[in-house]
Design an enzyme around this catalytic site. Structure first.
Site, PDB file in Angstrom:
ATOM      1  N   CYS A 107      40.916  40.324  28.587  1.00 18.85           N
ATOM      2  CA  CYS A 107      41.741  40.145  27.390  1.00 18.85           C
ATOM      3  C   CYS A 107      42.535  38.844  27.469  1.00 18.85           C
ATOM      4  CB  CYS A 107      42.690  41.333  27.223  1.00 18.85           C
ATOM      5  SG  CYS A 107      41.869  42.929  27.046  1.00 18.85           S
ATOM      6  N   CYS A 134      44.889  43.192  31.319  1.00 22.83           N
ATOM      7  CA  CYS A 134      43.427  43.079  31.356  1.00 22.83           C
ATOM      8  C   CYS A 134      43.017  41.613  31.509  1.00 22.83           C
ATOM      9  CB  CYS A 134      42.835  43.675  30.082  1.00 22.83           C
ATOM     10  SG  CYS A 134      41.046  43.431  29.915  1.00 22.83           S
TER      11      CYS A 134
END
Length: 301
Positions: A63, A60
């Site tokens: 993230c 991600c």
């Protein structure tokens, strides 16, 4: 003599520096990791105390941008008395289902088992103020029905674990064993079918064992059943006799109708046994009336 003393002092200073460096490194290595890792095996520890938990995935991008900020925030955790943790949803599918993670990254605050979803900005200062100023009290907590320790979320966790297990089996069969994709789907379909049949039979046996039928457990059940069978046979015999009687009645009526037709045919003929000339014959209705009247006269005499 002077040079020997100088060398001895240098050696002592080097030795002291080496010892100090060694002790410092030992303390640094002995210091617990400020950023904790939560897994399916130890997740129950977050039910006590205060926690800030990040759910992330290595692939991600958002993230990845948050990781450095989250590590800096974790360094302040010991000073504030808060546990800072992270969860890799790709490695811990049970926790992903337990907390119903639908977007990444997702951050939860927990205080003695009461969970709240963090919706603020993702900076270190915002995290610190959220915990230090207790802004989490303004956030509505997650319902106990959807708490991570509830029965519903335990079921969701088991379902996510099962899905991950099936995915790994599929990858193993297609990549390691060389089975085609459609073959893997067929295998899973057959396994699902037979598992459902086995589970259904097991549930039926359990239901019959726990809740036996009163009809079969009754002591006079078989006697009642025999009586009902006898009554049914008797009824069938009666119906057969009635059917035979109706057939006999129908045959008698047909014979009587045949006799009447024969009489009418005789009456319509001439005395010589020839048909009456055309135009002199009487209608059928008139002949019937005459026949009926003649029969009544015969009965009266």
């Amino acid at each position: 003599m002077f040079s020997c003393t100088t060398q001895t002092k240098r050696c002592s200073w080097l030795f002291a520096l080496f010892v100090l460096t060694y002790l410092t490194s030992e303390r640094a290595s002995a210091k617990p990791e400020s950023l904790k890792e939560v897994t399916d095996a130890n997740w129950e520890q977050i039910l006590s105390g205060e926690w800030m938990i990040e759910f992330y995935a290595p692939w991600c991008p958002a993230c990845q941008q948050l990781q450095s900020v989250w590590k800096e925030f974790a360094d302040w955790g010991d000073d504030m008395g808060v546990n800072i943790a992270k969860v890799d949803v790709t490695e811990q599918p049970g926790l992903s289902g337990r907390f119903i993670i639908t977007s990444l990254p997702t951050i939860y605050h927990s205080k003695d088992g009461v969970f709240r979803k963090y919706q603020g900005a993702r900076t270190k200062d915002d995290f610190l103020s959220f915990v230090d100023e207790q802004k989490w009290k303004l956030v509505e907590p997650v319902s106990s029905w959807f708490g991570p320790s509830s029965f519903l979320m335990n079921s969701m966790s088991a379902l996510f674990k099962l899905s991950m297990f099936i995915r790994r089996c599929h990858n193993y069969m297609t990549e390691q064993l060389g089975i085609p994709v459609w073959g893997s789907y067929v295998i899973f379909g057959l396994v699902t079918l037979f598992s459902g049949l086995a589970l259904g039979l097991l549930l039926v046996f359990i239901a019959d064992f726990v809740f036996p039928s009163r009809r079969f457990s009754s002591p006079d059940y078989y006697q009642k059943r025999q009586t009902m069978e006898q009554a049914r046979l008797i009824k069938q015999q009666d119906d057969a006799h009635e059917a035979d009687g109706e057939e006999d009645d129908d045959e008698e009526e047909e014979e009587e109708d045949g006799d009447q037709d024969e009489v009418w045919r005789r009456r319509r003929r001439s005395p010589e046994g020839r048909p009456e000339p055309k135009g002199q014959g009487l209608p059928d209705e008139t002949l019937r009336k005459r026949v009926v009247c003649s029969r009544e006269e015969e009965e009266d005499t």
